[in-house]
Design a protein around this motif. Structure first.
Motif, PDB file in Angstrom:
ATOM      1  N   LEU A 108       0.827  -1.205   0.000  1.00 28.48           N
ATOM      2  CA  LEU A 108       0.000   0.000   0.000  1.00 28.48           C
ATOM      3  C   LEU A 108       0.861   1.255   0.000  1.00 28.48           C
ATOM      4  O   LEU A 108       1.844   1.351   0.755  1.00 28.48           O
ATOM      5  CB  LEU A 108      -0.917   0.022   1.237  1.00 28.48           C
ATOM      6  CG  LEU A 108      -2.099  -0.953   1.258  1.00 28.48           C
ATOM      7  CD1 LEU A 108      -2.817  -0.884   2.593  1.00 28.48           C
ATOM      8  CD2 LEU A 108      -3.067  -0.662   0.127  1.00 28.48           C
ATOM      9  N   LYS A 116      -5.084   1.420   4.878  1.00 24.76           N
ATOM     10  CA  LYS A 116      -4.161   0.709   5.772  1.00 24.76           C
ATOM     11  C   LYS A 116      -4.808   0.495   7.141  1.00 24.76           C
ATOM     12  O   LYS A 116      -4.702  -0.590   7.728  1.00 24.76           O
ATOM     13  CB  LYS A 116      -2.858   1.487   5.929  1.00 24.76           C
ATOM     14  CG  LYS A 116      -1.800   0.753   6.767  1.00 24.76           C
ATOM     15  CD  LYS A 116      -0.507   1.530   6.815  1.00 24.76           C
ATOM     16  CE  LYS A 116       0.593   0.723   7.509  1.00 24.76           C
ATOM     17  NZ  LYS A 116       0.196   0.235   8.837  1.00 24.76           N
ATOM     18  N   SER A 121      -2.336   5.980   1.420  1.00 23.60           N
ATOM     19  CA  SER A 121      -3.549   5.176   1.638  1.00 23.60           C
ATOM     20  C   SER A 121      -3.732   4.881   3.122  1.00 23.60           C
ATOM     21  O   SER A 121      -3.797   3.730   3.564  1.00 23.60           O
ATOM     22  CB  SER A 121      -3.485   3.874   0.827  1.00 23.60           C
ATOM     23  OG  SER A 121      -3.385   4.138  -0.542  1.00 23.60           O
TER      24      SER A 121
END
Length: 727
Positions: free
Chosen positions: A136, A144, A140
């Protein structure tokens, strides 16, 4: 030939056998729904016994037409536990098994409609999601956080929304990408923090917790209003859920279920399903199926919820166990509290009966050791109990039923910023419309009752048969002026609006509140303090917690003091205590005024001066002396016909056919308290016995005689085992 017995939803108690076709043989197991021919119709019934071989049938059986349930995939719709419960209910309340099973099924399932469940509400991380976590991008953060949350443990949708209120878009992307998937949750993680317990609560919880591991037992939790019974319900539920079980919670009325369900949802999230008539038929059917399949871990509902099947029933809670609403008054006349106890015994699950004013039946079971008796004598916030005063209104001038002292007390509370409640268990504007010139009143054309004035709807209505007609402009006998006499909740509401125009007044009764949603909206306004004056019937008398309510005035307690039913006094005491319990829950001391023309009535004074326990003990001694419940069992045969002669002839004939039974006393025939209702004359026989088993043996022998005689006449009859009233 192979035959199968099917329970069909018709008012007949005999067995109905059908031929079991070879093509359907494997699917014809007990509990499965089937289409069968019945006369000129086709009905949906339920198989109640295994297929059996019969060499020479007594008649030419008709074959089962079709099977509705996919036995291999989902099993029979009516599982073994529910089918056994229905059999017991049918036997105890002497009601046709087919109609009992029909009452246990939601409408769509009873009609054979297809009902599908939505996807499971649980969320869990997939292997693809675990792999995606490492890649990720730094920006993000929401994604997460979502994946980290579910990596720790699967959770309900409510838990995710609470922890990450802005993660809706991230959740959708995670589901679309296959990183997160829907799942059924094995456990429900508490969301809301526990409330601290008082010493009394902690001691009661220790006792109740120990009982959870020992299987079936009944505990009566007698706690004064505001003593924290609901927190104990939540703690016990948490323990039952942690062990993988399900919990059934019963409330007496629709008006209490939204508040109670909200408490459970706040603590346990989305694993809570409601079940009551305020929901659509589809919603009820889905919640019924979700409980049967184990997806709904907690079911909160009214009396019909006692039939909701649960895969792993571990605890039954009956709130306000004393309430008469648990007794079904027509059709299948069952007592949901008693059925709940029986159901729990069959499942090996403990039962908790909660009330501030226990029924005499439950107190008797506690006194004799059948139930464990726990008491909470103090309020959680250590507030003093409300001050209750009898207000003698025999010589007081009344303004729309309100004495000057009552009005002054309401004014004083409003000026102090508090809320006030005026209670009257009589809806409408006035119970009588009287001609001032000739004295004529407006009777119901169908009942021995007077029409009630509903001024807001500009009509007269009978609260017994439902007859409605416009309010006439003048007396039909002499043309004189018509005046409303007496008070109902509408009149009290109007009087308060006129007297206190600067404050918001709201009325709580079945005329004003047509749905659970309407009740919930008004209750929310009360809790916010937007509503300062509440006027209502028993809808307001129980279960509600209004922090700003400091005063309650009972406009008329006399109507229950001289009722024809022996339980009227008990219900009056419960009502007064419950209404008084609504007030003084926050910092302001509570005040309660009871308007009465009978200030010297000994039981009323006992209730006010020494409280409900002493009041109940006195009633218990009277019941023992006169051989009334809980020291005896009752059954009431009610008969209705177009003429009084038909009723009494039928009852006299039946009484003559009763077999001798030394332990059963027969009272009647006699006219019902309301001899004419909905156009029918009514009469009854009352059977009383100190032995429940002796009474049932007699009824079992007598019932075929009633059915045989009833089929030869035009009249209607019903048999009520353990009647809640003798009206």
């Amino acid at each position: 030939m192979k035959l199968v017995t099917v329970a069909v939803p018709v008012p007949l108690r005999q067995r109905f056998d059908y031929e079991a076709p070879d093509a359907l043989l494997a699917a014809l197991v007990p509990g499965v729904r089937v289409w069968v021919p019945f006369g000129r119709r086709e009905l949906i019934g339920v198989v109640v016994d295994a297929v059996r071989d019969v060499e020479t049938p007594e008649f030419e059986p008709r074959p089962v037409t079709a099977v509705l349930d996919d036995v291999a995939l989902t099993g029979p719709m009516v599982g073994p536990e529910l089918l056994a419960l229905c059999r017991w209910v049918a036997d105890y309340y002497l009601h046709p098994l087919g109609e009992v099973i029909a009452a246990a099924l939601p409408g769509p399932l009873r009609r054979g409609e297809l009902v599908t469940l939505p996807p499971p509400d649980g969320l869990q991380l997939t292997e693809a999601g675990r792999a995606a976590m490492a890649g990720l991008p730094a920006r993000s953060t929401t994604m997460k956080a979502l994946l980290d949350l579910l990596a720790a443990a699967p959770g309900s949708s409510a838990r995710v929304r609470t922890a990450l209120p802005n993660a809706a878009a991230a959740l959708k992307k995670a589901l679309d990408s296959g990183w997160v998937e829907r799942c059924a949750l094995d456990r429900v993680t508490p969301l809301e923090a526990h409330l601290p317990l008082t010493e009394e609560q902690a001691a009661a919880l220790t006792t109740l917790d120990a009982g959870l591991s020992t299987g079936f037992a009944v505990s009566l939790l007698e706690g004064v209003t505001g003593s924290g019974k609901t927190e104990l319900y939540l703690r016990l539920t948490e323990t039952a859920l942690a062990a993988g079980g399900q919990v059934l919670v019963l409330a007496p009325e629709i008006g209490l279920t939204p508040q109670l369900a909200a408490r459970f949802k706040a603590r346990f999230g989305d694993g809570v399903a409601s079940f009551h008539s305020g929901l659509s038929e589809t919603e009820r059917a889905r919640n019924w199926l979700a409980a049967r399949d184990g997806r709904a871990r907690i079911v909160v509902g009214t009396r019909s919820a006692v039939f909701v099947p649960m895969a792993r029933l571990a605890l039954v809670i009956v709130d306000e166990e004393h309430d008469v609403s648990y007794k079904q008054q027509d059709g299948l006349r069952y007592q949901a509290r008693d059925v709940a106890v029986l159901r729990a015994r069959r499942a090996g699950a403990p039962v908790l009966l909660g009330s501030a004013t226990p029924s005499l039946e439950s107190l008797h079971n506690a006194n004799t050791g059948r139930y464990r008796h726990l008491q909470l004598l103090k309020r959680v916030r250590s507030q003093a109990p409300p001050r209750i005063h009898l207000l003698d209104v025999r010589h007081a001038p009344l303004d729309n039923g309100l004495s000057p002292t009552m009005i002054e007390a309401v004014s004083r509370q409003l000026e102090a910023g508090h809320q006030a409640l005026l209670f009257l268990n009589r809806r409408g504007y006035a119970p009588v419309l009287l001609c001032h010139d000739c004295g004529a009143v407006t009777p119901c054309p169908n009942c021995d009752a007077r029409l009630v004035v509903h001024r807001a709807r500009k009509r007269l209505a009978c609260h017994h048969c439902g007859h409605v007609e416009p309010i006439p402009p003048a007396c039909s006998d002499c043309g004189g002026k018509l005046v409303p006499v007496g008070q109902g909740t509408e009149r009290i509401e109007d009087a308060l609006r006129m007297r206190f125009p600067e404050y918001r007044v709201e009325r709580f009764d079945s005329d004003r509140l047509s749905s659970g949603a309407a009740i919930a909206r008004l209750l929310a306004d009360v809790e916010r303090g937007d509503v300062k004056l509440l006027v209502g019937t028993q809808v307001l008398a129980k279960g509600h917690d209004f922090a700003g309510l400091a005063f309650a005035g009972l406009v008329d307690v006399d109507q229950a003091l001289f009722g024809s039913d022996f339980r009227a006094i008990e219900r009056m005491g419960q009502m007064v205590t419950q209404v008084a319990g609504r007030v003084g829950r926050a910092d302001a001391p509570g005040e309660v005024l009871l308007q009465t023309h009978q200030p010297e009535h000994p039981l009323l004074r006992l209730l006010v001066e020494r409280g409900y326990p002493a009041f109940a003990a006195t009633l218990m001694a009277e019941r023992r002396q006169f051989g009334l419940p809980p020291f005896a069992s009752l059954a009431l045969l009610r008969v209705e016909a177009r003429t009084e002669g038909e009723v009494m002839n039928f009852l006299r004939t039946l009484r003559g056919q009763l077999p001798a039974a030394d332990e059963v006393e027969i009272l009647g025939p006699a006219p019902a308290t309301m001899a004419r209702r909905a156009g029918y004359q009514r009469g009854q026989l009352l059977l009383k016995s100190p032995s429940r088993s002796a009474l049932h043996r007699l009824l079992g022998v007598w019932l075929p005689e009633i059915e045989a005689l009833g089929q030869k006449t035009r009249l209607r009859w019903s048999l009520d085992v353990d009647p809640a009233d003798l009206f």
